[in-house]
Enzyme design. Structure first.
Site, PDB file in Angstrom:
ATOM      1  N   GLU A  47      71.434  13.554  -6.463  1.00 57.66           N
ATOM      2  CA  GLU A  47      72.687  13.901  -7.161  1.00 57.66           C
ATOM      3  C   GLU A  47      72.459  14.364  -8.157  1.00 57.66           C
ATOM      4  O   GLU A  47      72.488  14.229  -9.250  1.00 57.66           O
ATOM      5  CB  GLU A  47      73.379  12.263  -7.326  1.00 57.66           C
TER       6      GLU A  47
ATOM      7  N   CYS B 194      79.165  13.863 -13.979  1.00 64.43           N
ATOM      8  CA  CYS B 194      78.962  14.827 -13.034  1.00 64.43           C
ATOM      9  C   CYS B 194      79.956  14.979 -12.206  1.00 64.43           C
ATOM     10  O   CYS B 194      80.021  16.336 -12.518  1.00 64.43           O
ATOM     11  CB  CYS B 194      77.662  14.413 -12.040  1.00 64.43           C
TER      12      CYS B 194
END
Length: 454
Positions: free
Chosen positions: A230, A263
């Site tokens: 990720e 993020c």
């Protein structure tokens, strides 16, 4: 201290002053942790789903019982407000409880007589030992996203927290030992070299959350090991002329939560020509009402603060609305950076093409919805996005066309354990959260038995 096991001083992001020293894991420490996890994993995997679930529930209960200690440790490494830290402790416990239930639900295809004279079924088996390498922005929550499904699936985990935020990871290993069993979860603090030693060591899989550059390094070193990555976000938010009245406030709230160090946070606001100026004005007002120091915390470390400064200084934005700073007395030397709204930007402006990872929103103008969609999909990252508008057909069509692993409509950063989260493109691959994440840490085995004469 031996050069093979150095000690590094960590600073408090609120003050910039040294707060503690941590021993950095090297080959001896990472090797010992992997060996201990390898020895513990078969007994953990041999437990019935019910028994593993009961231990996970006890682990979650203990984290919740010690929430004050966890929240203080989370705040020490990140500087985030105490309310945010407590919220992340609660989310960690909730996610572990979710996987305690999910592991009992079964994810295999249905068994049955799929061929003449044969009975078949699928076993989902753990991978073995998983190296989980997590970042500094959400040290506890990112650890939970990785260790929850990995441990529930029957693996042992060696957790490597970011160098600046080992505090809660050490607490997790301590409390796992008393609830899950010895060496089912181990923590090895360290730097990038520590992580590289884990990736190239005797682990069976690597779960990495971090930067694109870091993910590329992990992928290059991991060989044929299972990877779950990720990576960065740089997420777009398409704001249409009929967006709800609270759109600007909601986007600024999401962009400043955790000082924008998420993020999946909104980063690039994209409008059409007719509502561009109104959106810039609304965002500027909402951002002007928020202060670093009272409404959100500092950036995590000196490197991140320098990166923020570099991107802002190199931007050619024609409009730059800057909010204020309000650090507490004695915290003026911390890594505080103000919220900003940048507009009148070229498509290749550094603040657009690079993920600032701070409390900054850029605003771009498109001539129409199709061009707005093209701008949203114009960067290599494809983690998350949002669409803001009142026409159901339009917003749902855009949600389907956005290149992102997670899309919100008239909200942003709304997540729960039941829903998957994962990226595409340079944002990585793999799934966090939901029952789908269990398969990140398992491998299927098909068993077929002849039950007839032929």
């Amino acid at each position: 201290m031996s050069q093979t096991h150095p000690t590094i001083a960590l600073t408090d992001p609120r003050t910039g002053m040294e707060r503690l020293s941590v021993a950095v894991g090297r080959e001896q420490q990472t090797g010992a942790a992997v060996a201990a996890a390898r020895a513990a994993q078969p007994a953990w995997a041999a437990l019935t789903p019910r028994d593993r679930a009961r231990r996970l529930l006890r682990f979650a209960d203990l984290i919740e019982e010690r929430s004050a200690e966890y929240a203080q440790a989370e705040r020490a490494g990140t500087g985030k407000p105490m309310a945010e830290a407590h919220g992340e402790v609660e989310s960690c416990a909730d996610l572990l409880r979710f996987y305690a239930g999910a592991l009992r639900s079964g994810t295999a295809p249905a068994a049955g007589r799929l061929m003449p004279g044969r009975e078949s079924w699928v076993r989902w088996e753990p991978l073995g030992v998983v190296a989980a390498i997590v970042p500094w922005n959400y040290p506890l929550m990112m650890a939970a996203w990785r260790i929850g499904p990995a441990i529930a699936a029957g693996n042992a985990v060696v957790l490597k927290p970011a160098l600046t935020t080992p505090d809660t990871a050490l607490l997790l290993a301590r409390d796992a030992a008393g609830t899950l069993g010895r060496d089912v979860l181990l923590t090895v603090p360290g730097d990038r070299d520590t992580g590289r030693l884990l990736v190239t060591g005797g682990v069976d899989a690597v779960a990495f959350t971090g930067s694109v550059v870091g993910g590329q390094d992990v992928a290059a070193r991991a060989g044929l090991r299972r990877l779950s990555l990720e990576l960065g976000g740089n997420c777009p938010a398409l704001v249409l002329p009929d967006a709800p009245d609270d759109t600007c406030d909601a986007l600024v709230g999401a962009a400043t939560y955790n000082a924008g160090q998420s993020c999946a946070a909104p980063a690039r606001v994209i409008t059409v020509r007719q509502n561009h100026d109104r959106v810039v004005e609304g965002l500027a007002k909402a951002m002007g009402d928020r202060r670093a120091g009272t409404d959100f915390g500092p950036l995590n470390n000196a490197d991140q603060a320098a990166r923020y400064d570099r991107i802002i200084e190199s931007s050619s934005a024609g409009v730059d609305h800057v909010a204020g700073l309000a650090p507490a007395p004695g915290e003026e030397g911390g890594h505080w950076r103000p919220g900003r709204i940048l507009a009148d930007l070229a498509p290749d402006d550094p603040a657009v093409v690079e993920e600032v990872f701070g409390p900054v929103l850029t605003v771009q103008m498109a001539d129409g919805v199709e061009e707005a969609l093209a701008l949203a999909n114009s960067v290599p990252q494809a983690l998350a996005a949002s669409v803001w508008g009142s026409d159901t057909a339009t917003v749902l069509a855009l949600a389907g066309e956005l290149n992102a692993g997670e899309v919100w409509v008239n909200c942003h950063l709304d997540q729960t354990a039941e829903l998957p989260h994962g990226g595409r493109g340079s944002s990585g691959h793999g799934t966090d959260m939901s029952v789908l994440a269990l398969t990140e840490y398992q491998r299927p085995k098909t068993v077929t038995v002849r039950i007839g004469e032929r």
